[in-house]
Design a protein around this motif. Structure first.
Motif, mmCIF file in Angstrom:
data_model
loop_
_atom_site.group_PDB
_atom_site.id
_atom_site.type_symbol
_atom_site.label_atom_id
_atom_site.label_comp_id
_atom_site.label_asym_id
_atom_site.label_seq_id
_atom_site.Cartn_x
_atom_site.Cartn_y
_atom_site.Cartn_z
ATOM 1 N N GLU A 152 1.729 -6.924 -10.260
ATOM 2 C CA GLU A 152 2.766 -6.019 -10.781
ATOM 3 C C GLU A 152 2.110 -4.892 -11.593
ATOM 4 O O GLU A 152 2.332 -4.732 -12.788
ATOM 5 C CB GLU A 152 3.795 -6.822 -11.573
ATOM 6 C CG GLU A 152 4.933 -6.034 -12.178
ATOM 7 C CD GLU A 152 5.668 -5.064 -11.257
ATOM 8 O OE1 GLU A 152 5.852 -5.395 -10.066
ATOM 9 O OE2 GLU A 152 6.037 -3.976 -11.721
ATOM 10 N N HIS A 187 2.524 3.849 -0.899
ATOM 11 C CA HIS A 187 3.066 3.111 -2.043
ATOM 12 C C HIS A 187 2.013 3.139 -3.160
ATOM 13 O O HIS A 187 1.397 2.132 -3.492
ATOM 14 C CB HIS A 187 3.431 1.682 -1.629
ATOM 15 C CG HIS A 187 4.431 1.013 -2.546
ATOM 16 N ND1 HIS A 187 5.613 0.459 -2.099
ATOM 17 C CD2 HIS A 187 4.414 0.803 -3.881
ATOM 18 C CE1 HIS A 187 6.282 -0.064 -3.126
ATOM 19 N NE2 HIS A 187 5.571 0.131 -4.219
ATOM 20 N N GLU A 224 9.043 6.022 -4.236
ATOM 21 C CA GLU A 224 9.318 6.344 -5.634
ATOM 22 C C GLU A 224 8.416 7.436 -6.212
ATOM 23 O O GLU A 224 7.641 7.184 -7.155
ATOM 24 C CB GLU A 224 9.184 5.095 -6.513
ATOM 25 C CG GLU A 224 10.227 4.042 -6.222
ATOM 26 C CD GLU A 224 10.275 2.948 -7.285
ATOM 27 O OE1 GLU A 224 9.512 3.012 -8.268
ATOM 28 O OE2 GLU A 224 11.081 2.028 -7.130
ATOM 29 N N GLU A 264 14.631 -1.453 -2.349
ATOM 30 C CA GLU A 264 14.161 -2.498 -3.275
ATOM 31 C C GLU A 264 15.277 -2.853 -4.232
ATOM 32 O O GLU A 264 15.953 -1.966 -4.765
ATOM 33 C CB GLU A 264 12.978 -2.016 -4.130
ATOM 34 C CG GLU A 264 11.678 -1.853 -3.405
ATOM 35 C CD GLU A 264 10.549 -1.371 -4.322
ATOM 36 O OE1 GLU A 264 10.579 -1.640 -5.541
ATOM 37 O OE2 GLU A 264 9.646 -0.691 -3.797
ATOM 38 N N GLN A 314 -0.403 -4.408 -3.900
ATOM 39 C CA GLN A 314 0.156 -5.510 -4.679
ATOM 40 C C GLN A 314 -0.087 -6.873 -4.034
ATOM 41 O O GLN A 314 0.001 -7.897 -4.722
ATOM 42 C CB GLN A 314 1.652 -5.278 -4.905
ATOM 43 C CG GLN A 314 1.916 -4.060 -5.783
ATOM 44 C CD GLN A 314 3.384 -3.835 -6.050
ATOM 45 O OE1 GLN A 314 4.046 -3.149 -5.301
ATOM 46 N NE2 GLN A 314 3.913 -4.410 -7.112
HETATM 47 C C1 BGC Z 1 7.940 -0.448 -7.178
HETATM 48 C C2 BGC Z 1 7.280 -1.773 -6.916
HETATM 49 C C3 BGC Z 1 7.297 -2.597 -8.206
HETATM 50 C C4 BGC Z 1 8.734 -2.831 -8.594
HETATM 51 C C5 BGC Z 1 8.913 -3.677 -9.841
HETATM 52 C C6 BGC Z 1 9.204 -0.556 -7.958
HETATM 53 O O1 BGC Z 1 9.315 0.540 -8.795
HETATM 54 O O2 BGC Z 1 8.145 0.247 -5.976
HETATM 55 O O3 BGC Z 1 5.987 -1.561 -6.461
HETATM 56 O O4 BGC Z 1 6.612 -3.795 -8.079
HETATM 57 O O5 BGC Z 1 9.339 -1.602 -8.844
HETATM 58 O O6 BGC Z 1 8.358 -3.066 -10.945
#
Ligand code: BGC
Length: 459
Positions: free
Chosen positions: A412, A128, A173, A358, A27
């Protein structure tokens, strides 16, 4: 305090909340063809016509492959305890089975040193989402061999950085990879296998277990997985809606948490799918106690019964009457509290300290700016979610860390450069970074909390 035994700790006993900001390699790094980098499923995705909303290829974007020192300076000036960033598997191992790429390893190694010099603890995500394309060609996460290929890569990384990196996330995730990547094709590798995607659950969790074992045997510090969790709400009290919400909760939350925290998969027979491809010993490995449990939280999910001809047994519905982010995601900090309470109730003593890996939001913002963008909506989003964390801690839930997604505006995924999550604005053509109002707000909040603590007031 409640009399729930899983909340036996009082906030007094909890260490101060740690602060972190996060990014991920694909990203932010850009520079896809620099320094011997190999090819990942995200290269395939961005090069598929029409796959990415605005046609962006992640370049130049923040160009952190070259501008990483700026990122570290921004993280350090923010006052965070840690910087969460991921390593690119295909930079470290451009070709599976061939020697690792010294250039990439040296560059990540320098990054670790500079972080440590700046007083920011490196918190490394090993994976990731950027699987090597060559592995995807052989089945990707549908194939058990991918878990062992991952272990091989982790050995290389731990050998190179394990003397200085003491905090590791294994897999980010896995639910997103399974549901969006393999089941419905919104993310790489863009497969549309519906429930035939389920073996990818087990192989990612096995990869987590193997990585954890490698880190432990190397004595390389603290390790855990990071799962995305959502608070699932039934569209109504009706039996069909409640049953559909239960299935979605199982698929999104329990399928990924139960094996890690309980050593078993929930019963998925109602989906009419074959058993997961579990071999002897896998679950012991997967459920070996972690040092923390990573939780990414963005929004709750409302679920109702599916239409009769639907191939899946539920429907995801909008949540009316609440503010939404740029993505249209409902903003509901109470959903974070529900997730935390559910984890405590479901897993009790097996739940290690929670690390929020996050939390954050995108909002419409200009592509170019000459001044700090006044992103009041992001400040409000973060403040309210932080309040939920503070209250959870005050009630004795052991939430050890809060991580903002993201330090920078970045690529994104399928939405390209159209969604901005950063505390820092990035002009994706020039890579120029301009901190937003939320950056100053967070810096001041961290400083104020620390100041109060040093003065002996509050946690
Ligand atoms: C992910 C990120 C993503 C963020 C926003 C998370 O599910 O780990 O990589 O940018 O969500 O969509």
């Amino acid at each position: 305090m409640t009399d729930d035994p899983s909340r036996s700790r009082h906030a007094r006993d909890l260490a101060p909340l740690r602060w972190s900001v996060a990014t991920a390699a694909f990203q932010i790094e850009g520079a896809r063809h620099a320094d011997g980098r190999g090819r990942s499923i995200w290269d395939d995705f961005v090069e598929s016509p029409g796959a990415v909303l605005d046609g962006a290829t992640a370049e130049p974007g923040p160009d952190s492959w070259h501008r990483w020192r700026e990122d570290i300076a921004l993280a350090a000036a923010l006052g965070v305890d840690r910087y969460r960033f991921s390593l690119s598997w295909v930079r470290v191992q451009p070709e599976h089975g061939r020697p690792a790429n010294r250039l990439a390893i040296d560059r990540y190694s320098r990054m670790v040193d500079v972080l440590l010099e700046a007083g920011v603890t490196p918190f490394v995500t090993l994976y990731h989402w950027d699987l090597p394309s060559a592995l995807e060609e052989r089945g990707g996460w549908l194939d058990r061999a991918t878990s062992f290929a991952f272990a091989d890569y982790v050995e290389v990384v731990v050998g190179a950085l394990g003397d200085r990196v003491s905090d590791w996330y294994t897999i980010n995730e896995p639910v997103s990879t399974t549901l969006q990547g393999y089941a419905i094709g919104e993310l790489a590798p863009a497969r549309t296998l519906l429930f035939d995607a389920l073996p990818t659950v087990h192989h990612q969790l096995l990869a987590h277990g193997l990585a954890q074992q490698i880190i432990r045997s190397a004595g390389a510090g603290r390790v855990g997985i990071v799962n995305n969790h959502t608070a699932v709400r039934s569209a109504s009290e009706g039996d069909d809606d409640v049953a559909a919400a239960g299935v979605y909760d199982l698929l999104h939350n329990r399928l990924f948490a139960d094996p890690v925290l309980r050593g078993e998969y929930p019963d998925v027979s109602m989906l009419g799918v074959p058993d997961l491809p579990v071999a002897d010993g896998d679950l012991a490995l997967i459920s070996h106690p972690s040092d923390f449990y990573g939780v990414n939280y963005y929004n709750p999910t409302r679920v109702g019964a599916a239409a009769p001809d639907s191939p899946i047994p539920f429907e995801l519905l909008p949540i009316e009457g609440v503010p939404t982010t740029g993505f249209g995601w409902p903003i509901d900090p109470q959903g974070l509290r529900v997730v935390l309470d559910q984890l405590a109730a479901r897993y009790g003593d097996a739940l290690p300290p929670i690390v929020i890996g996050e939390n954050g939001a995108s909002f419409p913002e200009p592509d170019q700016t000459s001044h700090a963008i006044d992103d009041a909506a992001r400040i409000d989003y973060l403040a309210r979610h932080l309040d939920a964390v503070d209250r959870a801690r005050a009630d004795g839930l052991d939430v050890a860390e809060f991580t903002v997604w993201s330090l920078l505006d970045n690529f994104e995924w399928a939405d390209g450069f159209t969604q901005r999550f950063g505390l820092v604005h990035v002009d994706h053509r020039t890579s120029v970074r301009t901190p937003k109002a939320s950056y100053s707000w967070l810096r001041d909040r961290i400083a104020a909390v620390r100041g109060r603590r040093e003065a002996g007031v509050g946690a």
